[in-house]
Write a protein that holds these residues in place. Structure first.
Motif, PDB file in Angstrom:
ATOM      1  N   ALA A   1      51.718  44.549  38.376  1.00  0.00           N
ATOM      2  CA  ALA A   1      51.265  43.635  39.504  1.00  0.00           C
ATOM      3  C   ALA A   1      50.144  44.102  40.289  1.00  0.00           C
ATOM      4  O   ALA A   1      49.224  43.337  40.439  1.00  0.00           O
ATOM      5  CB  ALA A   1      52.701  43.628  40.494  1.00  0.00           C
ATOM      6  N   ILE A   2      49.661  45.490  40.306  1.00  0.00           N
ATOM      7  CA  ILE A   2      48.433  45.826  41.027  1.00  0.00           C
ATOM      8  C   ILE A   2      47.361  45.567  40.247  1.00  0.00           C
ATOM      9  O   ILE A   2      46.321  44.972  40.383  1.00  0.00           O
ATOM     10  CB  ILE A   2      48.515  47.539  41.016  1.00  0.00           C
ATOM     11  CG1 ILE A   2      49.747  47.883  41.954  1.00  0.00           C
ATOM     12  CG2 ILE A   2      47.358  48.193  41.366  1.00  0.00           C
ATOM     13  CD1 ILE A   2      49.943  49.197  41.989  1.00  0.00           C
ATOM     14  N   LEU A   3      47.636  45.880  38.776  1.00  0.00           N
ATOM     15  CA  LEU A   3      46.404  45.596  37.780  1.00  0.00           C
ATOM     16  C   LEU A   3      46.173  43.821  37.711  1.00  0.00           C
ATOM     17  O   LEU A   3      45.028  43.471  37.428  1.00  0.00           O
ATOM     18  CB  LEU A   3      46.732  46.036  36.482  1.00  0.00           C
ATOM     19  CG  LEU A   3      46.574  47.506  36.410  1.00  0.00           C
ATOM     20  CD1 LEU A   3      47.061  48.121  35.267  1.00  0.00           C
ATOM     21  CD2 LEU A   3      45.336  48.341  36.853  1.00  0.00           C
ATOM     22  N   ASN A   4      47.016  43.218  37.786  1.00  0.00           N
ATOM     23  CA  ASN A   4      47.195  41.587  37.964  1.00  0.00           C
ATOM     24  C   ASN A   4      46.319  41.226  39.320  1.00  0.00           C
ATOM     25  O   ASN A   4      46.055  39.852  39.117  1.00  0.00           O
ATOM     26  CB  ASN A   4      48.341  41.072  37.687  1.00  0.00           C
ATOM     27  CG  ASN A   4      48.756  41.123  36.078  1.00  0.00           C
ATOM     28  OD1 ASN A   4      48.018  41.454  35.377  1.00  0.00           O
ATOM     29  ND2 ASN A   4      50.182  41.092  35.970  1.00  0.00           N
ATOM     30  N   ARG A   5      46.240  41.827  40.131  1.00  0.00           N
ATOM     31  CA  ARG A   5      45.455  41.406  41.423  1.00  0.00           C
ATOM     32  C   ARG A   5      43.950  41.539  41.035  1.00  0.00           C
ATOM     33  O   ARG A   5      43.247  42.202  41.490  1.00  0.00           O
ATOM     34  CB  ARG A   5      45.619  42.362  42.515  1.00  0.00           C
ATOM     35  CG  ARG A   5      47.195  42.393  43.155  1.00  0.00           C
ATOM     36  CD  ARG A   5      47.227  41.257  44.049  1.00  0.00           C
ATOM     37  NE  ARG A   5      46.261  40.864  45.037  1.00  0.00           N
ATOM     38  CZ  ARG A   5      46.531  41.318  46.193  1.00  0.00           C
ATOM     39  NH1 ARG A   5      47.457  42.027  46.646  1.00  0.00           N
ATOM     40  NH2 ARG A   5      45.631  41.116  47.061  1.00  0.00           N
ATOM     41  N   THR A   6      43.438  40.497  40.289  1.00  0.00           N
ATOM     42  CA  THR A   6      42.295  40.590  39.843  1.00  0.00           C
ATOM     43  C   THR A   6      41.015  40.454  40.706  1.00  0.00           C
ATOM     44  O   THR A   6      39.984  40.905  40.721  1.00  0.00           O
ATOM     45  CB  THR A   6      42.025  39.345  38.655  1.00  0.00           C
ATOM     46  OG1 THR A   6      42.210  38.036  39.446  1.00  0.00           O
ATOM     47  CG2 THR A   6      42.812  39.210  37.516  1.00  0.00           C
TER      48      THR A   6
ATOM     49  N   MET B   1      41.104  44.307  41.609  1.00  0.00           N
ATOM     50  CA  MET B   1      41.064  45.354  40.539  1.00  0.00           C
ATOM     51  C   MET B   1      39.828  44.999  39.522  1.00  0.00           C
ATOM     52  O   MET B   1      39.519  45.822  38.911  1.00  0.00           O
ATOM     53  CB  MET B   1      42.457  45.423  39.867  1.00  0.00           C
ATOM     54  CG  MET B   1      43.624  45.971  40.862  1.00  0.00           C
ATOM     55  SD  MET B   1      43.290  47.561  41.544  1.00  0.00           S
ATOM     56  CE  MET B   1      43.065  48.608  40.103  1.00  0.00           C
ATOM     57  N   ASN B   2      39.661  43.901  39.294  1.00  0.00           N
ATOM     58  CA  ASN B   2      38.821  43.218  37.948  1.00  0.00           C
ATOM     59  C   ASN B   2      37.747  42.631  38.458  1.00  0.00           C
ATOM     60  O   ASN B   2      37.043  42.168  37.292  1.00  0.00           O
ATOM     61  CB  ASN B   2      39.795  42.784  36.924  1.00  0.00           C
ATOM     62  CG  ASN B   2      40.916  43.492  36.680  1.00  0.00           C
ATOM     63  OD1 ASN B   2      40.875  44.673  36.348  1.00  0.00           O
ATOM     64  ND2 ASN B   2      42.021  42.816  36.605  1.00  0.00           N
ATOM     65  N   GLU B   3      37.326  42.137  39.519  1.00  0.00           N
ATOM     66  CA  GLU B   3      36.027  41.566  39.779  1.00  0.00           C
ATOM     67  C   GLU B   3      35.287  42.391  40.862  1.00  0.00           C
ATOM     68  O   GLU B   3      35.669  43.367  41.632  1.00  0.00           O
ATOM     69  CB  GLU B   3      36.473  40.145  40.423  1.00  0.00           C
ATOM     70  CG  GLU B   3      37.173  39.446  39.465  1.00  0.00           C
ATOM     71  CD  GLU B   3      37.428  38.044  40.037  1.00  0.00           C
ATOM     72  OE1 GLU B   3      37.272  37.743  41.214  1.00  0.00           O
ATOM     73  OE2 GLU B   3      38.224  37.195  39.249  1.00  0.00           O
TER      74      GLU B   3
END
Length: 81
Positions: A20-25, A28-30
């Motif tokens: 769930a943490i990693l899917n908070r794009t 976490m990813n942008e």
């Protein structure tokens, strides 16, 4: 009973929590990444031909100097960890 300073501080305890943490794009990813962590990690070597292209705070971080930021230039990178 563990007392937390903020209800938002939770340690993930399951695979679903971590996912769930990693899917908070948007978090976490942008967005902008911070080079300080990479510089401090010491996982690379700056070749002498590239050294002159570094800005002062990058060179200071690479050399692990106590004072990184000269005249607060690059200071915004500190808050991006």
């Amino acid at each position: 009973m563990e007392i937390r300073s903020s209800k938002g501080l939770v340690i993930p305890s399951t695979l679903s929590d971590a996912e769930a943490i990693l899917n908070r794009t948007t978090i976490m990813n942008e967005g902008r990444t911070n080079p300080l962590g990479d510089i401090y990690a010491g996982d690379f070597i700056v070749h002498s031909s590239y050294w002159r292209s570094l800005v002062p705070w990058q060179a200071n971080a690479y050399l692990w100097k106590e004072e990184l930021f000269v005249d607060n230039i690059g200071l915004e990178n500190w808050g991006n960890f």
